[in-house]
Motif scaffolding. Sequence first.
Motif, PDB file in Angstrom:
ATOM      1  N   UNK A  23      -4.544   3.518   4.025  1.00  0.00           N
ATOM      2  CA  UNK A  23      -3.304   3.446   4.349  1.00  0.00           C
ATOM      3  C   UNK A  23      -3.393   2.449   5.482  1.00  0.00           C
ATOM      4  N   UNK A  67      -1.355  -4.721  -5.759  1.00  0.00           N
ATOM      5  CA  UNK A  67      -0.003  -4.988  -4.945  1.00  0.00           C
ATOM      6  C   UNK A  67       0.264  -6.113  -4.494  1.00  0.00           C
ATOM      7  N   UNK A 112      -0.901   8.032   0.530  1.00  0.00           N
ATOM      8  CA  UNK A 112      -1.090   6.601   0.216  1.00  0.00           C
ATOM      9  C   UNK A 112      -1.090   6.168  -1.013  1.00  0.00           C
ATOM     10  N   UNK A 113      -1.940   6.997  -1.920  1.00  0.00           N
ATOM     11  CA  UNK A 113      -2.125   6.729  -3.290  1.00  0.00           C
ATOM     12  C   UNK A 113      -0.724   6.738  -3.936  1.00  0.00           C
ATOM     13  N   UNK A 169       1.701   5.232  -2.732  1.00  0.00           N
ATOM     14  CA  UNK A 169       2.474   4.143  -2.662  1.00  0.00           C
ATOM     15  C   UNK A 169       2.155   3.054  -3.723  1.00  0.00           C
ATOM     16  N   UNK A 170       0.951   3.248  -4.266  1.00  0.00           N
ATOM     17  CA  UNK A 170       0.578   2.429  -5.371  1.00  0.00           C
ATOM     18  C   UNK A 170       1.209   2.985  -6.842  1.00  0.00           C
ATOM     19  N   UNK A 174       4.804   1.879  -6.881  1.00  0.00           N
ATOM     20  CA  UNK A 174       5.143   0.625  -7.361  1.00  0.00           C
ATOM     21  C   UNK A 174       4.912   0.367  -8.809  1.00  0.00           C
ATOM     22  N   UNK A 175       4.177   1.179  -9.432  1.00  0.00           N
ATOM     23  CA  UNK A 175       4.181   1.075 -10.895  1.00  0.00           C
ATOM     24  C   UNK A 175       5.245   1.683 -11.517  1.00  0.00           C
ATOM     25  N   UNK A 180       7.919   0.656   2.285  1.00  0.00           N
ATOM     26  CA  UNK A 180       6.904  -0.005   3.196  1.00  0.00           C
ATOM     27  C   UNK A 180       6.469  -1.270   2.926  1.00  0.00           C
ATOM     28  N   UNK A 181       6.089  -1.496   1.533  1.00  0.00           N
ATOM     29  CA  UNK A 181       5.609  -2.746   1.109  1.00  0.00           C
ATOM     30  C   UNK A 181       6.669  -3.929   1.318  1.00  0.00           C
ATOM     31  N   UNK A 216       6.860  -4.802   4.880  1.00  0.00           N
ATOM     32  CA  UNK A 216       5.753  -5.829   5.106  1.00  0.00           C
ATOM     33  C   UNK A 216       6.019  -6.998   4.617  1.00  0.00           C
ATOM     34  N   UNK A 237       8.522  -8.813   7.149  1.00  0.00           N
ATOM     35  CA  UNK A 237       7.905  -8.567   8.475  1.00  0.00           C
ATOM     36  C   UNK A 237       9.258  -7.959   9.253  1.00  0.00           C
ATOM     37  N   UNK A 285       7.854  -1.128   9.862  1.00  0.00           N
ATOM     38  CA  UNK A 285       6.272  -0.965   9.581  1.00  0.00           C
ATOM     39  C   UNK A 285       5.803  -0.177  10.514  1.00  0.00           C
ATOM     40  N   UNK A 305       6.441   3.542   9.874  1.00  0.00           N
ATOM     41  CA  UNK A 305       6.065   4.119   8.822  1.00  0.00           C
ATOM     42  C   UNK A 305       4.451   4.436   9.204  1.00  0.00           C
ATOM     43  N   UNK A 306       3.964   3.588  10.128  1.00  0.00           N
ATOM     44  CA  UNK A 306       2.507   3.663  10.302  1.00  0.00           C
ATOM     45  C   UNK A 306       2.267   4.815  11.255  1.00  0.00           C
ATOM     46  N   UNK A 311       2.929   8.146   9.131  1.00  0.00           N
ATOM     47  CA  UNK A 311       1.558   8.429   8.354  1.00  0.00           C
ATOM     48  C   UNK A 311       0.789   8.907   9.066  1.00  0.00           C
TER      49      UNK A 311
END
Lengths: 276, 312
Positions: A125, A217, B247-248, B250-251, B254-255, B265-266, B269, B272, B277, B280-281, B284
């Motif tokens: 992360x 990503x 975190x995983x 997150x990936x 997106x799939x 979050x992405x 990012x 901006x 952002x 979220x940080x 987490x």
Amino acid sequence: MLRMLMVRLFQKKALLFSGAIILIMFVLVLFAPVLAPHDPNIIDIEHKLQAPSWDFPLGTDHLGRCILSRLIFGTRVSLGTAFLVMVVTMIISIFIGTYAGYKGGRIDYLFMRICDVLLAFPSLFLALALIGILGPGPLNLFLAMVLVQWVFYARIIRGMVLSVKEQNYILAAKVSGTPGPMIVIRHIFPVILSQVAVLFFMDIGGIILTISGLSFLGLGIQPPTAEWGAMINDSKQFFRSHPSLMMYPGLMILTIVMAFNLFGDTLRDALDVRQD
Amino acid sequence: MIWFIVKRLSMLIPILFGISLLTFLLIRLAPGDPAEAYLRLSHIPPTNQAIQEMNVKLGLDKPLIVQYVDWLGKVVRLDFGISYVSKQPVWDELMLYFPATLQLTITAVILTVCISVPIGIFSALYKGGMFDHLSRILSFVGASMPTFWLGFLFMYFFSIKLDLLPVVGRGSLAHLVLPSLTLAFAYISTYTRLLRTSMLENLHQPFVFYARVRGLQERVIIGRHVLKMALLPVVTAFGMTIGNMLTGAFIVESIFAWPGLGRFFVSALSHRDYPVVQSCILLMGVIFVVCNLLVDIAYGLLDPRIRWKGER
């Protein structure tokens, strides 16, 4: 006895097998321009999404680029980035970990507090957030990975140094007036380096996975550079009609990560004295 | 036990403080000016005057330390500011997306436990047998598998070829199967091996021998005594895993186009959208720390030795 022998043999076989795959990958890295049938970045829209042929052994992608060539050049990017990240991380970690572990005191205290905070985040992360903030790209990917990883290894190395430091031969060296840096280089490094090497090989597979994941990503290596994760991301939209586009890069990642994991595990077992 | 928890809680304060400081400083690493980003996202031409006015409005003209204290004071009251993109309070948005991510992660955790615990136990009990070898190979492949690729493989076989499950999105229980399995896969592999090793270590402890001498049934010995001890390292590892799983997720999100925190979050990012952002940080970090605290407490409950050490 026989069982032990079998285990040993299997381990050796595993070491040879994974070593061979890693070696092949390195040949691909070194001789990519010679081995690849085409330039990986030549776009030829007329020949897009072709089936395998003599000219294009694995077919072409949505921009008519040779998939085999892109896979071969992809080894350079994936392995190159992963090794660079890992080597730089290890150098920083050895330096800081040894210093904190050997000196102790205030520096060590400060280091441990930094660890507390940085390790309070899941490392993947933190890397994701750092790249996101710095902006996507290979340099920022590298920076983010190193910044996130070093704490973890530095702490392990600090632990190793702490346990070695109390050994009698170190005390003997101290008593006989050997200067500190000399003790570290001559007596501590040789002991911890084999363990560091094991760590290196055990974790490099994970680093390759992270880099390709971030590139997938869209945060790591950017298209049109041939990188496996980015290739999978590219082929996302053709996934129903041309699933093979996605299979090849995925298989490459799986193969190389498995080879490194097997190599690392076997190396650890072989170097672990307690096993006997 | 109470003292043990209180002690752990007091250790939490400096770490949370460090996390907030890191989060605050991290965002300052970003190239470019937050005020300019805000103006661009609001479709206001970023003239010098507009930027200066915005700096005053966002409090960016004050010294860094004042900004930090201001920000921290608000965060403690759950005021995370306003999103630059949607102009909604960030907290509301977080709470809109977070449940989806949490659902995905918790399902994956349940899957991990339900699959890896039985496999781990059987692999240890029948060490060297067919089942053990099979689980060894499977977990080896699982640990080396890129999550994002696995997701597409699942999607291809189960949704497109066999047409059993929905391809993307969130809704019914069927939507949850593939994303959570994708997320859990690597962890199932890890935990199967971890539990197997840990079971094997404990199977030859004196307490097992003693239990056999007492004439306890093998089932009771394995189920109650060995498993309880063997679960200790597994529980420790779980504290780390929850954060990495989030975190995983997150990936995976997106799939499978899962409308969770990861996608939020992405996209923040790429826009901006600094307040999002930053929040979220922070979120987490806090979740991760709290998970580790819970694990420590669970550890204390499972293993009295640790609890007593804490009390002394």
